[in-house]
Design a protein around this motif. Structure first.
Motif, PDB file in Angstrom:
ATOM      1  N   ALA A 189      37.236 126.381  47.002  1.00 22.11           N
ATOM      2  CA  ALA A 189      36.153 127.310  46.667  1.00 22.11           C
ATOM      3  C   ALA A 189      36.705 128.684  46.300  1.00 22.11           C
ATOM      4  CB  ALA A 189      35.175 127.416  47.833  1.00 22.11           C
ATOM      5  N   ARG A 192      38.349 128.430  42.841  1.00 20.88           N
ATOM      6  CA  ARG A 192      37.369 128.293  41.768  1.00 20.88           C
ATOM      7  C   ARG A 192      36.710 129.645  41.478  1.00 20.88           C
ATOM      8  NH1 ARG A 192      37.108 126.738  37.421  1.00 20.88           N
ATOM      9  NH2 ARG A 192      36.942 124.486  37.665  1.00 20.88           N
ATOM     10  N   GLU A 193      36.391 130.388  42.516  1.00 18.82           N
ATOM     11  CA  GLU A 193      35.804 131.719  42.310  1.00 18.82           C
ATOM     12  C   GLU A 193      36.783 132.640  41.588  1.00 18.82           C
ATOM     13  OE1 GLU A 193      33.715 135.350  44.873  1.00 18.82           O
ATOM     14  OE2 GLU A 193      34.744 133.721  45.910  1.00 18.82           O
ATOM     15  N   ASP A 197      35.929 129.987  34.853  1.00 15.73           N
ATOM     16  CA  ASP A 197      35.792 128.694  34.179  1.00 15.73           C
ATOM     17  C   ASP A 197      37.123 128.127  33.689  1.00 15.73           C
ATOM     18  OD1 ASP A 197      36.334 130.445  32.137  1.00 15.73           O
ATOM     19  OD2 ASP A 197      34.535 130.008  30.966  1.00 15.73           O
ATOM     20  N   ARG A 218      32.897 113.463  46.757  1.00 13.30           N
ATOM     21  CA  ARG A 218      31.499 113.905  46.681  1.00 13.30           C
ATOM     22  C   ARG A 218      31.411 115.419  46.898  1.00 13.30           C
ATOM     23  NH1 ARG A 218      29.756 110.552  50.047  1.00 13.30           N
ATOM     24  NH2 ARG A 218      29.324 108.926  48.514  1.00 13.30           N
ATOM     25  N   GLU A 219      32.137 115.940  47.866  1.00  9.89           N
ATOM     26  CA  GLU A 219      32.133 117.382  48.140  1.00  9.89           C
ATOM     27  C   GLU A 219      32.733 118.178  46.976  1.00  9.89           C
ATOM     28  OE1 GLU A 219      30.952 119.149  50.584  1.00  9.89           O
ATOM     29  OE2 GLU A 219      30.409 117.633  52.076  1.00  9.89           O
ATOM     30  N   GLU A 221      32.704 117.476  43.805  1.00  9.41           N
ATOM     31  CA  GLU A 221      31.979 117.385  42.532  1.00  9.41           C
ATOM     32  C   GLU A 221      31.454 118.745  42.086  1.00  9.41           C
ATOM     33  OE1 GLU A 221      32.193 114.687  40.621  1.00  9.41           O
ATOM     34  OE2 GLU A 221      30.601 113.293  41.175  1.00  9.41           O
ATOM     35  N   ARG A 222      31.042 119.565  43.019  1.00 11.72           N
ATOM     36  CA  ARG A 222      30.395 120.834  42.655  1.00 11.72           C
ATOM     37  C   ARG A 222      31.344 121.865  42.062  1.00 11.72           C
ATOM     38  NH1 ARG A 222      30.731 121.219  48.449  1.00 11.72           N
ATOM     39  NH2 ARG A 222      31.647 123.196  49.196  1.00 11.72           N
ATOM     40  N   PHE A 223      32.636 121.619  42.125  1.00 10.62           N
ATOM     41  CA  PHE A 223      33.594 122.623  41.650  1.00 10.62           C
ATOM     42  C   PHE A 223      33.994 122.425  40.184  1.00 10.62           C
ATOM     43  CE2 PHE A 223      34.350 122.521  46.296  1.00 10.62           C
ATOM     44  CZ  PHE A 223      33.999 123.837  46.577  1.00 10.62           C
ATOM     45  N   ASP A 224      33.411 121.451  39.512  1.00  9.85           N
ATOM     46  CA  ASP A 224      33.655 121.238  38.086  1.00  9.85           C
ATOM     47  C   ASP A 224      35.155 121.106  37.797  1.00  9.85           C
ATOM     48  OD1 ASP A 224      33.008 120.918  35.392  1.00  9.85           O
ATOM     49  OD2 ASP A 224      33.108 123.068  34.974  1.00  9.85           O
ATOM     50  N   ASP A 248      31.541 111.626  38.852  1.00 11.60           N
ATOM     51  CA  ASP A 248      31.629 112.261  37.537  1.00 11.60           C
ATOM     52  C   ASP A 248      32.983 112.916  37.328  1.00 11.60           C
ATOM     53  OD1 ASP A 248      29.037 111.522  36.905  1.00 11.60           O
ATOM     54  OD2 ASP A 248      28.161 113.388  37.641  1.00 11.60           O
ATOM     55  N   THR A 249      33.534 113.501  38.397  1.00  7.70           N
ATOM     56  CA  THR A 249      34.854 114.124  38.272  1.00  7.70           C
ATOM     57  C   THR A 249      35.901 113.040  38.067  1.00  7.70           C
ATOM     58  OG1 THR A 249      34.193 115.908  39.774  1.00  7.70           O
ATOM     59  CG2 THR A 249      36.556 115.614  39.369  1.00  7.70           C
TER      60      THR A 249
END
Length: 373
Positions: A189, A192-193, A197, A218-219, A221-224, A248-249
């Motif tokens: 996290a 990513r911040e 992008d 699953r956790e 996935e939100r970090f693209d 998806d990742t």
């Protein structure tokens, strides 16, 4: 033109210390010690007509002396053969060492000579190896791994990531897979911040079981992320295939595999992720290209592991846009540097691989063996 012959071979066992020890998840889980050096096997080949080629293989933590010893035992069978007959020479070396099989140390030792023969062939043609193979592009997307190991704090990784991006590198990969999975997520996290992008990858180095891997994927996935690397044991083809079809990742794996059949197990299991073959580990450029053809047919993306001096050329010849991994660790061994800018690594315009061995490589050589007609 009369057929040429291999006149001499020089094998060099080289120990290259790292500036600072590094740790991935295998260290934090107690499976390995911190990495302090890379051990390499170099091969220099000269022909009767005066053409030359250079190739190398490598190992980390163990296996370097074994690679050198194995090739020293069988290299003589290449003397007198036509250097253009690379596949034939490969087979003769495999038969010479047949009692130890066709994967692992056996093929990693032969890889150094195989790479040297491909380098020689391209040099003789006056072409970069990528052009001789048939390049699809003159540059490849590049990401950095060396700044993202687990012994470094988040702040250190941020600083190294910024420096990499300022140096023209396009993506950043960090290590995960430590026993405290919540700490993994905190580090991801934070990066990513910091990166915005910017293309971002993570690598678990095989430290999750199937249940933990599913939860972590699953956790994450939100970090693209561009990919999640080696979430499972490298030889768990079925598990990696399942993850690649579930999330998806993209899932990435393959760097530890040491033969074409081991890589093919992924495709046979229905894998839909990113393959990461390593030419020195899979046994050289000859088997790498064999698997790359099969991977392309299966529609898989490519991101070769380590050894950018070799893999830039092979990635440039892959049909779909690949990623190349940036590690500056081997820089002291070569006189030349790769051009990196605009998020891409550019294929050298020099013949062959485009590298000559440095004086530092000679100083780091522990022993040599020479063979001649």
């Amino acid at each position: 033109m009369a057929a040429d012959r291999i006149a001499s071979l020089t094998l060099s066992h080289v120990v290259l210390p790292l500036e600072n020890p590094v740790s991935d998840a295998k260290v934090l889980t107690g499976r390995q010690k911190p990495l302090t050096e890379t051990v390499l096997l170099f091969v220099e080949v000269t022909t009767e007509q005066g053409f030359e080629g250079m190739g190398f293989s490598y190992s980390k933590r163990a296996g370097g002396p074994a690679q050198y010893a194995h090739l020293k035992e069988i290299a003589e069978v290449a003397i007198g053969q036509d250097p253009s007959d690379i596949a034939k020479i490969y087979e003769s070396l495999m038969w010479a060492g047949a009692s130890v099989g066709r994967s692992g140390v056996a093929t990693q030792a032969v890889a150094a000579l195989d790479v040297a023969l491909h380098d020689l062939k391209a040099r003789r043609a006056g072409l970069p190896l990528a052009k001789l193979l048939g390049a699809h592009r003159d540059s490849c997307r590049v990401y950095n791994t060396s700044g993202g190991f687990l012994q470094a704090s988040v702040e250190e990784i941020k600083e190294k990531a910024t420096a990499s991006l300022e140096a023209g590198i396009g993506g950043i990969k960090i290590k995960v897979g430590q026993p405290d999975w919540a700490e993994d997520l905190r580090r991801v996290a934070a990066l990513r911040e910091h990166l915005g992008d910017t293309p971002f990858m993570v690598d678990a180095n095989q430290q999750w079981d199937r249940a933990r891997a599913r939860r972590m994927c699953r956790e994450l996935e939100r970090f693209d992320l561009i990919w999640i690397e080696e979430p499972l044991d490298a030889w768990d083809a079925v598990g990696h295939a399942d993850l690649s079809r579930t999330f998806d990742t993209p899932i990435a794996t393959g760097e530890m595999l040491t033969s074409v059949p081991e890589h093919m197990a992924l495709i046979d299991a229905g894998y839909r992720g990113i393959v990461q073959p390593d030419a020195p580990r899979i046994g050289g450029i000859t088997p790498f290209l064999k698997f790359a053809t099969l991977a392309a047919h299966a529609g898989l993306a490519l991101a070769p592991h380590y050894a950018m001096e070799i893999h830039l050329h092979l990635a440039a010849a892959y049909p779909t846009e690949p990623w190349v991994e940036h590690f500056e660790w081997l820089n002291p061994l070569f006189e030349e540097r790769i051009d990196i800018r605009d998020g891409r690594m550019w294929v050298p315009d020099r013949p062959g691989l485009g590298f000559t061995l440095s004086d530092q490589m000679r100083k780091l050589t522990v022993e040599t063996a020479k063979f001649s007609a």
